[in-house]
Scaffold this active site. Structure first.
Site, PDB file in Angstrom:
ATOM      1  N   GLU B  61       9.198  -6.021   3.596  1.00 49.94           N
ATOM      2  CA  GLU B  61       7.801  -5.706   3.923  1.00 49.94           C
ATOM      3  C   GLU B  61       7.502  -4.216   3.938  1.00 49.94           C
ATOM      4  O   GLU B  61       6.338  -3.831   4.039  1.00 49.94           O
ATOM      5  CB  GLU B  61       7.384  -6.366   5.241  1.00 49.94           C
ATOM      6  CG  GLU B  61       8.229  -6.014   6.444  1.00 49.94           C
ATOM      7  CD  GLU B  61       9.273  -7.082   6.736  1.00 49.94           C
ATOM      8  OE1 GLU B  61       9.928  -7.560   5.779  1.00 49.94           O
ATOM      9  OE2 GLU B  61       9.440  -7.417   7.915  1.00 49.94           O
ATOM     10  N   ASN B  62       8.509  -3.365   3.830  1.00 52.35           N
ATOM     11  CA  ASN B  62       8.230  -1.938   3.695  1.00 52.35           C
ATOM     12  C   ASN B  62       7.970  -1.528   2.252  1.00 52.35           C
ATOM     13  O   ASN B  62       7.921  -0.338   1.958  1.00 52.35           O
ATOM     14  CB  ASN B  62       9.356  -1.088   4.314  1.00 52.35           C
ATOM     15  CG  ASN B  62      10.725  -1.402   3.751  1.00 52.35           C
ATOM     16  OD1 ASN B  62      11.000  -2.536   3.367  1.00 52.35           O
ATOM     17  ND2 ASN B  62      11.580  -0.414   3.697  1.00 52.35           N
TER      18      ASN B  62
END
Lengths: 228, 234, 234, 228
Positions: B61-62
């Site tokens: 998710e980064n």
């Protein structure tokens, strides 16, 4: 098994398109329009289509041909009438096609909302105009905003520049336009590209549409100028 | 897959899976071609035991698609870490993107699957994995609620019971929820359990474990699948 | 800037600006360093007459920053057109981006200025530029409403009167609005007029034109700025 | 006059930061954190700051140092506690810092909304949890969504990789993270980059943050490893 989204031809790319489908078509003016895929839909024979596209086609080919065929009953766009949009204009004048006119920024943001899991958003665009008629208006921090809802499609037809077998995409110049948001907003995203490269050859920093948004890729190396 | 099997001091007749083995079991079941997010904790370990012969694309998710296994120490890059802040590599075909696009992928239903850790899972699929409710420590939610709300399927990877031996699979979560009714499958150090409309169904148990013994460590009623199997670690 | 000055058949004593001259007058007033969108019609022409010695970055809503003037015919690229669908070039420092980002720039208040065409402008800054209301033809809104709602300032570039000689600067727009109360300055073939809290203020008029004659062609009351000037085309 | 957003040093980059400011700080974990700019804010002496960042700092430098200084009264983030977040943990335990915990996707989407002129949006994230307490919940198509509002800042401190004098930016790998949305969401966007290149040298297809979102750029060629 290796993921391989490359399909052999246009017929395979648009396979499954059916009567009543809602279809997004990328492009702004003549830049970035997936003309081969549009003609694939035309050849597939589907009827009663809803088209979502910025324009409504010009000339005699591409989107204009699809609309001229009588298979499009509804269009959602920001700017249907242009020089050369005669095929659309005639259908419209005859009352044979429904038009939902959407401000261009709202059009692209509604696509992004659909792709991003956002169920609605408030925009200042259109407040106090006919295009906000019947829509919820709400005040935030002293300014009025209109509630707009996401815009989804069964299929998105997108023109991009380069792809790999995972479906990563880059675009070329202003032909990028609606491609990346349409790719997010459809159940089935189909892309025509001018080049297919081996996996790992695209610079991961410069991929514009990551693979997760793409379902099928077809390589079209024909470079003909369409009458659009 | 080889790895040491830990033995319980309380139980005899069966052996618990290690954390890596839990991750391996889940990884083996990921359908070929899936786009999958691995949450913090046991799920992150799955990146190192992905099944051979399948092409699975890992999302972080980064802002990464195509996360590969951890690098050799000499190849670490401080700009290339996953959501657990571990050093990772990028697979050919991988891409980088802005955080808001990473979560558009999650919330927009583009991820086939997310593997998440849990403090508690309820029989109805409720998930609690973001705060223990201990007010001495600041809570941290990260991407857990987005993943729980957005991925097409949620699998939980967890120890079957807490360190104190209390069930983590409960009738009703006592801890604050991450999302209601989202968990589809639970991988523990003892079993693989499906969350179904008719309750929890055990698909696999470690060798030597009985349904009765598993039930003692689990609050909601368990049913045994007709085609249940031993959870064998290759 | 050189260019033919058109002469009116009805009026003597003053000459109207050409469309390119209107665009030039507006372009000259754009503050150095501004990020500016040029709308369809007369505003688009401004790209070809940007003031020398200033660095102004032109935005096009189809996903371009740093739009340059039109190319030689041999250098046309079908993938490089502006929002008016004219071939353009890209300046060094220019960039391409997705449509939704192009409108994030607009709606998010990042553009310093938008130059727009108009069917009608009211004395309170109401703008009507998207439909003539003629139901025989499909309307088209494009990016007009987004620009009108989002840019920090809106300047309108238009002929002062319609082809039939009717005022385009009106007490109240009879045509459907694009946005209420947004226009800050109006450039016509006769004058430069500011829309202020105290009504319309004429800053410049073409040589030979009087306020009285201009008022006859304008519905709302006009005041003459203390420091008004002749609108001289260099 | 040529547009030139390059400033000579960190002090010039953060000039104008003042007591009570809300400051966005890019980075996820230790990747993409603008440590030099953070220390610039620390040196500038501003107090009573609200920080918006995914994490709350670790180790003894960077964000941890700013929080440890007692100048931060409030933090909006998704994941404050990590291995090494002792300086934050102590302030929090002592009740000396307010925490607004925001799910990570909502955090980045609220920034994008601020940057994109969206006054609110409905997300499925957090429905039925403590983090939706007191927020409007609304049903669309049979599913519940929470209304979330845009998140703005007075200043965004961003780490990018490369810039030109217009302020175009590229990033490096996962250090991109929050940079592009923070750059959109602040009144003043200040960027530290590892390389400055002449205008026109960046490929227009690969620019991630277009110039319009950036106000100041400072070149930091020091490559030291911070204790974060």
């Amino acid at each position: 098994m290796p993921i391989d989204k490359i399909v052999p031809d246009v017929a395979a790319a648009v396979a499954g398109v059916k009567d009543g489908d809602t279809i997004m078509i990328s492009g702004f003016g003549f830049a970035g329009v997936p003309n081969d895929l549009i003609h694939g839909v035309l050849d597939a024979g589907a009827r009663d289509l809803t088209i979502i596209s910025n324009n409504a086609g010009t000339g005699t080919e591409g989107l204009a041909a699809l609309i001229g065929s009588g298979r499009v009953t509804r269009i959602i766009c920001s700017y249907p009438r242009s020089k050369g949009s005669d095929l659309f204009d005639a259908r419209y004048a005859a009352g044979e096609i429904d038009l939902e006119l959407v401000p261009q920024g709202t059009l692209s943001e509604r696509m992004r909302a659909a792709g991003a899991g956002v169920a609605g958003f408030y925009t200042p665009t259109g407040v106090g105009t006919d295009l906000a008629d019947g829509k919820e208006v709400r005040r935030f921090d002293g300014r009025d905003y209109v509630l707009e809802l996401p815009l989804r499609a069964d299929i998105a037809l997108v023109q991009a520049y380069r792809a790999d077998r995972w479906g990563n995409l880059t675009y070329r110049k202003a032909a990028r336009n609606f491609g990346p948001v349409m790719a997010m907003a459809a159940d089935l995203t189909v892309v025509q590209v001018r080049e297919v490269v081996p996996l790992g050859e695209m610079d991961p920093e410069t991929i514009v549409t990551p693979s997760i948004f793409v379902d099928r890729v077809v390589h079209i190396d024909n470079d003909r100028e369409w009458d659009i | 897959m080889s790895g040491a099997v830990s033995t319980s001091t309380e139980d005899v007749g069966f052996a618990k899976l290690s954390r890596l083995q839990i991750a391996w079991r889940a990884a083996e079941m990921i359908p070929d071609g899936s786009f999958v997010n691995l949450g913090i904790g046991i799920p992150t370990l799955a990146a190192n035991v992905m099944p051979e012969g399948k092409e699975i694309v890992l999302h972080s998710e980064n802002g990464i698609l195509g996360v590969g296994p951890g690098p050799a120490e000499a190849d670490r890059d401080r700009d290339l870490i996953n959501a657990s802040k571990d050093y990772v590599t990028l697979q050919p075909g991988g891409s980088f993107f802005v955080h808001s696009d990473a979560f558009a992928m999650i919330r927009g239903g583009h991820l086939d699957l997310a593997l998440l850790g849990a403090f508690q899972v309820a029989g109805n699929g409720d998930l609690a994995n973001w705060t223990t409710g201990d007010r001495r420590f600041p809570p941290g939610v990260g991407g857990a609620m987005d993943l729980a709300a957005g991925a097409k399927a949620i699998w939980v990877l967890t120890d079957h019971v807490t360190k104190k031996g209390e069930p983590k699979i409960v009738e009703k979560c006592s801890l604050p929820l991450t999302a209601p009714g989202v968990v589809k499958r639970i991988f523990t150090d003892l079993a693989v359990i499906d969350v179904t409309g008719n309750g929890l169904v055990v698909r696999e148990m470690v060798p030597g474990l009985t349904l009765e013994r598993l039930q003692e460590m689990t609050e909601p009623s368990l049913a045994l699948a007709d085609d249940w199997k031993e959870l064998s670690v290759a």
